[in-house]
Design an enzyme around this catalytic site. Structure first.
Site, short mmCIF file in Angstrom:
data_model
loop_
_atom_site.label_atom_id
_atom_site.label_comp_id
_atom_site.label_asym_id
_atom_site.label_seq_id
_atom_site.Cartn_x
_atom_site.Cartn_y
_atom_site.Cartn_z
N SER A 161 19.89 -21.45 40.28
CA SER A 161 21.31 -21.49 39.94
C SER A 161 21.93 -22.87 40.10
CB SER A 161 22.06 -20.45 40.77
OG SER A 161 21.50 -19.19 40.49
N ARG A 176 21.96 -31.84 37.13
CA ARG A 176 22.33 -32.48 38.40
C ARG A 176 22.39 -31.40 39.46
NH1 ARG A 176 26.53 -31.37 35.56
NH2 ARG A 176 26.04 -33.06 34.15
N ASP A 214 22.20 -17.54 37.97
CA ASP A 214 22.72 -16.32 38.60
C ASP A 214 23.82 -15.64 37.77
OD1 ASP A 214 24.47 -18.39 39.17
OD2 ASP A 214 24.52 -18.08 41.34
#
Ligand code: GLC
Length: 494
Positions: A161, A176, A214
């Site tokens: 996630s 990132r 998620d």
């Protein structure tokens, strides 16, 4: 008292006595109210900008919201079956599950183990992170299946996630790190081979069939049991949402010539909304959080909403009012414990907002035991109000994201599946968010309070377990049916 946003909950008694507070404390409280209150016109302005940014993220040029295609290309019917492993690398915990989607429509069985993700791994070395995850998975398989090395390969849905570019469903190039992670050598690279190398080293028999977010997992898991579910949200350590777009509205995929009405799950990564600082009313405290974070300038929206930051915003206010204001909060007391960055998590704020006692003595206890500080009665009033303001702002801003997706997609009526510690545990978060949604979308008052809202944010099904298994199942199914779009390793789907 100025009170924008939802009506004070009945437990909001403690703030009443602020009128008796010393003038300087009152002045600081008013100032905090000005900084943190977001009125309805501002919510509407934010939402309007949000809608444009969602569209921009889907364009070839892109914008600050990544709007990542996920290669989830259908909604579940409830008739999916099979047994899958699911691994969830969340912001706080690591969870391994075995999910069986049963013959019974929309039913599943699950066995799972939870492991704490050690804090030092979040800013450590990549090999150690993958090694730890592989060890947990190995332990799980050996506990439930005996000697791992003697088995055939298990299909695995990996819930990773963080923002990842997926040219394929079995790939994830980390854009990132978010949520305070900072591990060198991973950004810009596909995490799947790194993870697989650690599994291979240990002889863990896994074939990764889907890397998922998620939010996408939450959307799919919730849609498995509720056909009205259109958006999946996480309000937890981080904050984000996913929904299904039509390929024809995703110019950045135009080169693939997918039929325009083909559905495509989009992981918005809306935490990055307004990184360029155009509409969000950021306070000096938000600016301080950003400046001292591992990725300044990133995740502007998330840093005002997510559980990782709520306690820190509160802590910065308290320290500032001690050091720099005429109110001299906690004057003469040793605030060294309070000075430790990230020492208060959102459960600290929840506890303050949950204090139902007239004299806020539970809050006093909390400050004494956790921080070694004994606030005066008037200071307790300010503390309570600060917590309410931070929690209310988070809920109201969250509603802008939900409203924006609904407007973009023309959803007049639908369900939104939400999960995460803030959504599930933070007091009044749901009610405050629902009220903001009503104000943004100009819904008339309900005739009957029990009536559903047109767009209702509901507690979701388990996205990173059941959702990951479902996405693995949906992907296996479409590969069998000959839809090979977005599949890097077809051999893993045999
Ligand atoms: C952060 C991550 C995002 C995730 C969210 C909730 O925003 O970047 O991928 O969905 O946290 O966990």
């Amino acid at each position: 008292m100025m009170r924008l946003g939802p009506k004070a909950p009945p437990s909001g008694k403690g703030t009443g006595s602020l009128t008796d507070a010393p003038k300087d404390l009152l002045k600081e409280t008013r100032h905090l109210e000005e900084l943190f209150t977001i009125d309805t016109p501002k919510l509407k302005e934010i939402t309007h900008h949000f809608v444009n940014e969602l569209t921009k993220g889907l364009s070839v040029e892109g914008g600050s919201i990544p709007m990542n295609p996920t290669w989830v290309m259908s909604r579940p019917t409830g008739h999916e079956t099979g047994t899958f492993l699911a691994l969830d690398m969340g912001g706080t915990n690591l969870r391994v599950c075995q999910v069986t989607l049963t013959e019974q429509k929309s039913e599943f069985d699950i066995i799972q183990s939870k492991y704490r993700l050690p804090e030092e791994l979040k800013t450590g070395v990549a090999e150690e992170l993958w090694g730890y995850i592989a060890d947990c998975l190995q332990q799980f398989i050996e506990t439930h299946h005996g000697d791992a090395s003697k088995m055939g390969k298990h299909p695995l849905g990996f819930t990773f996630s963080y923002p990842a570019t997926q040219n394929y469903i079995d790939e994830g190039i980390l854009q990132r790190w978010t949520k305070g992670f900072d591990i060198a050598g991973v950004e810009g690279r596909n995490v799947v081979p790194m993870f697989e190398a650690a599994l291979k080293q240990r002889g863990v028999p896994i074939k990764l069939t889907a890397l998922i977010n998620d939010t996408t997992g939450t959307l799919v898991a919730s849609a498995y049991t509720d056909p009205k579910m259109m958006i999946g949200c996480i309000f937890g350590t981080g904050c984000n949402a996913a929904y299904m777009e039509d390929c024809g509205s995703i110019p950045k995929l135009a080169h693939l010539n997918l039929p325009p009405d083909t559905p495509m799950g989009i992981n918005c990564e809306w935490g990055a909304f307004d990184n360029e600082g155009k509409v969000l009313p950021r306070t000096p405290y938000d600016a301080a959080i950003d400046k001292d974070s591992p990725r300044p300038g990133q995740q502007a929206f998330e840093k005002m909403i997510a559980g990782l930051y709520l306690g820190e915003i509160f802590r910065l206010i308290m320290v500032d009012l001690h050091d720099n204001s005429d109110a001299h909060l906690f004057a003469g007391q040793d605030i060294s414990k309070l000075r430790k960055p990230y020492s208060l998590d959102s459960s600290f704020l929840s506890a303050i907002e949950e204090d139902t006692l007239e004299d806020l003595s539970e809050t006093l206890d909390l400050f004494q035991t956790k921080l070694n500080i004994s606030p005066s009665r008037a200071e307790l009033g300010l503390i309570r109000r600060a917590a309410e303001l931070i929690g209310t702002r988070a809920a109201r801003l969250s509603a802008c994201g939900v409203a924006a997706i609904s407007i973009k997609k023309g959803y007049q009526s639908c369900h939104v599946g939400a999960d995460g510690s803030v959504f599930n545990k933070y007091p009044h978060f749901k009610a405050r968010g629902a009220q903001a949604l009503r104000q943004i979308l100009d819904w008339p008052d309900k005739a009957d309070p029990k009536e559903e809202d047109p767009i209702e944010i509901l507690a979701a099904e388990d996205g990173s377990g059941v959702g990951a298994a479902l996405i693995a199942a949906l992907t296996l199914r479409r590969v069998k049916d000959g839809n090979m779009h977005g599949i890097l390793h077809p051999e893993n789907f045999k």
